[in-house]
Scaffold this motif. Structure first.
Motif, PDB file in Angstrom:
ATOM      1  N   ASP A  60       0.816  -1.219   0.000  1.00  0.00           N
ATOM      2  CA  ASP A  60       0.000   0.000   0.000  1.00  0.00           C
ATOM      3  C   ASP A  60       0.850   1.269   0.000  1.00  0.00           C
ATOM      4  O   ASP A  60       0.327   2.370  -0.130  1.00  0.00           O
ATOM      5  N   ALA A  61       2.181   1.136   0.124  1.00  0.00           N
ATOM      6  CA  ALA A  61       3.058   2.309   0.150  1.00  0.00           C
ATOM      7  C   ALA A  61       4.000   2.386  -1.049  1.00  0.00           C
ATOM      8  O   ALA A  61       4.741   3.345  -1.185  1.00  0.00           O
ATOM      9  N   GLU A  62       3.956   1.387  -1.934  1.00  0.00           N
ATOM     10  CA  GLU A  62       4.891   1.347  -3.057  1.00  0.00           C
ATOM     11  C   GLU A  62       4.768   2.543  -3.993  1.00  0.00           C
ATOM     12  O   GLU A  62       5.751   3.006  -4.540  1.00  0.00           O
ATOM     13  N   ASP A  63       3.553   3.046  -4.174  1.00  0.00           N
ATOM     14  CA  ASP A  63       3.377   4.160  -5.099  1.00  0.00           C
ATOM     15  C   ASP A  63       3.700   5.514  -4.457  1.00  0.00           C
ATOM     16  O   ASP A  63       3.749   6.527  -5.130  1.00  0.00           O
ATOM     17  N   LYS A  64       3.956   5.511  -3.149  1.00  0.00           N
ATOM     18  CA  LYS A  64       4.278   6.752  -2.436  1.00  0.00           C
ATOM     19  C   LYS A  64       5.574   6.516  -1.651  1.00  0.00           C
ATOM     20  O   LYS A  64       5.555   6.166  -0.473  1.00  0.00           O
ATOM     21  N   VAL A  65       6.702   6.711  -2.308  1.00  0.00           N
ATOM     22  CA  VAL A  65       7.992   6.498  -1.656  1.00  0.00           C
ATOM     23  C   VAL A  65       8.179   7.581  -0.602  1.00  0.00           C
ATOM     24  O   VAL A  65       8.047   8.769  -0.887  1.00  0.00           O
ATOM     25  N   PRO A  66       8.456   7.175   0.645  1.00  0.00           N
ATOM     26  CA  PRO A  66       8.542   8.153   1.737  1.00  0.00           C
ATOM     27  C   PRO A  66       9.832   8.963   1.726  1.00  0.00           C
ATOM     28  O   PRO A  66      10.804   8.622   1.058  1.00  0.00           O
ATOM     29  N   PHE A  67       9.806  10.021   2.500  1.00  0.00           N
ATOM     30  CA  PHE A  67      10.960  10.888   2.668  1.00  0.00           C
ATOM     31  C   PHE A  67      11.969  10.195   3.580  1.00  0.00           C
ATOM     32  O   PHE A  67      11.635   9.790   4.685  1.00  0.00           O
ATOM     33  N   ILE A  68      13.208  10.060   3.125  1.00  0.00           N
ATOM     34  CA  ILE A  68      14.265   9.434   3.909  1.00  0.00           C
ATOM     35  C   ILE A  68      14.841  10.479   4.860  1.00  0.00           C
ATOM     36  O   ILE A  68      15.205  11.575   4.441  1.00  0.00           O
ATOM     37  N   ILE A  69      14.949  10.134   6.155  1.00  0.00           N
ATOM     38  CA  ILE A  69      15.447  11.099   7.130  1.00  0.00           C
ATOM     39  C   ILE A  69      16.789  10.713   7.750  1.00  0.00           C
ATOM     40  O   ILE A  69      17.430  11.544   8.372  1.00  0.00           O
ATOM     41  N   ASP A  70      17.225   9.451   7.558  1.00  0.00           N
ATOM     42  CA  ASP A  70      18.485   9.039   8.166  1.00  0.00           C
ATOM     43  C   ASP A  70      19.060   7.852   7.404  1.00  0.00           C
ATOM     44  O   ASP A  70      18.314   7.006   6.916  1.00  0.00           O
ATOM     45  N   VAL A  71      20.386   7.839   7.323  1.00  0.00           N
ATOM     46  CA  VAL A  71      21.108   6.739   6.678  1.00  0.00           C
ATOM     47  C   VAL A  71      22.321   6.417   7.540  1.00  0.00           C
ATOM     48  O   VAL A  71      22.976   7.315   8.054  1.00  0.00           O
ATOM     49  N   ALA A  72      22.597   5.129   7.704  1.00  0.00           N
ATOM     50  CA  ALA A  72      23.815   4.690   8.386  1.00  0.00           C
ATOM     51  C   ALA A  72      24.503   3.688   7.464  1.00  0.00           C
ATOM     52  O   ALA A  72      23.852   2.806   6.905  1.00  0.00           O
ATOM     53  N   ALA A  73      25.803   3.842   7.272  1.00  0.00           N
ATOM     54  CA  ALA A  73      26.545   2.957   6.377  1.00  0.00           C
ATOM     55  C   ALA A  73      27.669   2.276   7.145  1.00  0.00           C
ATOM     56  O   ALA A  73      28.342   2.901   7.964  1.00  0.00           O
ATOM     57  N   GLY A  74      27.852   1.003   6.875  1.00  0.00           N
ATOM     58  CA  GLY A  74      28.940   0.236   7.467  1.00  0.00           C
ATOM     59  C   GLY A  74      29.869  -0.244   6.371  1.00  0.00           C
ATOM     60  O   GLY A  74      29.849   0.261   5.251  1.00  0.00           O
ATOM     61  N   MET A  75      30.667  -1.270   6.709  1.00  0.00           N
ATOM     62  CA  MET A  75      31.633  -1.767   5.733  1.00  0.00           C
ATOM     63  C   MET A  75      30.933  -2.407   4.535  1.00  0.00           C
ATOM     64  O   MET A  75      31.301  -2.162   3.401  1.00  0.00           O
ATOM     65  N   ARG A  76      29.939  -3.233   4.789  1.00  0.00           N
ATOM     66  CA  ARG A  76      29.173  -3.880   3.716  1.00  0.00           C
ATOM     67  C   ARG A  76      27.678  -3.805   3.990  1.00  0.00           C
ATOM     68  O   ARG A  76      26.913  -4.638   3.517  1.00  0.00           O
ATOM     69  N   THR A  77      27.290  -2.860   4.794  1.00  0.00           N
ATOM     70  CA  THR A  77      25.909  -2.762   5.233  1.00  0.00           C
ATOM     71  C   THR A  77      25.426  -1.322   5.157  1.00  0.00           C
ATOM     72  O   THR A  77      26.218  -0.390   5.169  1.00  0.00           O
ATOM     73  N   MET A  78      24.108  -1.160   5.100  1.00  0.00           N
ATOM     74  CA  MET A  78      23.526   0.173   5.134  1.00  0.00           C
ATOM     75  C   MET A  78      22.100   0.050   5.671  1.00  0.00           C
ATOM     76  O   MET A  78      21.402  -0.923   5.376  1.00  0.00           O
ATOM     77  N   MET A  79      21.702   1.032   6.475  1.00  0.00           N
ATOM     78  CA  MET A  79      20.335   1.105   6.971  1.00  0.00           C
ATOM     79  C   MET A  79      19.757   2.459   6.579  1.00  0.00           C
ATOM     80  O   MET A  79      20.468   3.457   6.522  1.00  0.00           O
ATOM     81  N   ARG A  85      16.242   4.983   7.219  1.00  0.00           N
ATOM     82  CA  ARG A  85      15.036   5.229   8.014  1.00  0.00           C
ATOM     83  C   ARG A  85      14.214   6.304   7.325  1.00  0.00           C
ATOM     84  O   ARG A  85      14.751   7.321   6.887  1.00  0.00           O
ATOM     85  N   ASP A  86      12.915   6.065   7.232  1.00  0.00           N
ATOM     86  CA  ASP A  86      12.050   7.042   6.573  1.00  0.00           C
ATOM     87  C   ASP A  86      11.265   7.858   7.590  1.00  0.00           C
ATOM     88  O   ASP A  86      11.348   7.619   8.802  1.00  0.00           O
ATOM     89  N   ALA A  87      10.517   8.822   7.103  1.00  0.00           N
ATOM     90  CA  ALA A  87       9.780   9.744   7.967  1.00  0.00           C
ATOM     91  C   ALA A  87       8.686   9.041   8.764  1.00  0.00           C
ATOM     92  O   ALA A  87       8.196   9.588   9.743  1.00  0.00           O
ATOM     93  N   GLU A 101      10.314   1.260  21.919  1.00  0.00           N
ATOM     94  CA  GLU A 101       9.889   2.246  22.911  1.00  0.00           C
ATOM     95  C   GLU A 101      10.037   3.631  22.291  1.00  0.00           C
ATOM     96  O   GLU A 101      11.121   4.198  22.269  1.00  0.00           O
ATOM     97  N   GLY A 102       8.973   4.148  21.753  1.00  0.00           N
ATOM     98  CA  GLY A 102       9.019   5.459  21.106  1.00  0.00           C
ATOM     99  C   GLY A 102       9.507   5.332  19.671  1.00  0.00           C
ATOM    100  O   GLY A 102       9.120   4.440  18.936  1.00  0.00           O
ATOM    101  N   LYS A 103      10.395   6.213  19.287  1.00  0.00           N
ATOM    102  CA  LYS A 103      10.919   6.274  17.918  1.00  0.00           C
ATOM    103  C   LYS A 103      12.346   5.743  17.864  1.00  0.00           C
ATOM    104  O   LYS A 103      13.042   5.693  18.863  1.00  0.00           O
TER     105      LYS A 103
END
Length: 148
Positions: A24-43, A45-47, A73-75
């Protein structure tokens, strides 16, 4: 954008998160508010406080992390990534960790993430910052001091 994970190339490449979102959210890509990058990883987080992970062979394409809403617990306050590890900190000092990072047994698990009480881990210290480099995890904590 993310870094192309082909070993012979280090070119920035777009990361398409739409296929990882609920239908139900595929047609409305959310605003990205945070990114974390590692050696071979990335996370990512959207709004709407959804978290996606990508980077490992099992997560080559971004995947929505199935966090247990009853345990968050919260956000989500912070994210950190290492070589093959992910860590999230929520606003109530709870750590949600993927990969062998802590020797303590998790209170419970959801979608491969162990849940740990940061207050217990850090003697009631509030986690101010999370860092992961390669396979090393660090947390900067504000400790409770007795009043003088």
């Amino acid at each position: 954008i993310g870094i192309d994970l082909v070993e012979s190339e280090n070119l920035p490449s777009p990361v398409d998160i739409a296929p990882a979102l609920p239908s139900d959210a595929e047609d409305k890509v959310p605003f990205i508010i945070d990114v974390a990058a590692g050696m071979r990883t990335m996370m990512i987080r959207d709004a709407e406080d959804r978290v996606l992970k990508t980077g490992l062979k099992s997560d080559w394409s971004p995947k929505l992390v199935g966090l247990n809403p009853d345990r968050i617990e919260g956000k989500i306050k912070q994210m950190a990534c290492g070589r093959g590890h992910y860590a999230l900190l929520d606003s109530k000092n709870q750590l949600h960790v993927f990969g062998k990072v802590l020797k303590e047994k998790a209170e419970e698990e959801h979608d491969g993430f162990g849940v740990y009480d940061g207050n217990d881990l850090f003697d009631e210290g509030e986690v101010l910052d999370l860092q992961m480099k390669y396979e090393t995890f660090g947390a900067l904590c504000k400790t409770a001091r007795e009043k003088c």
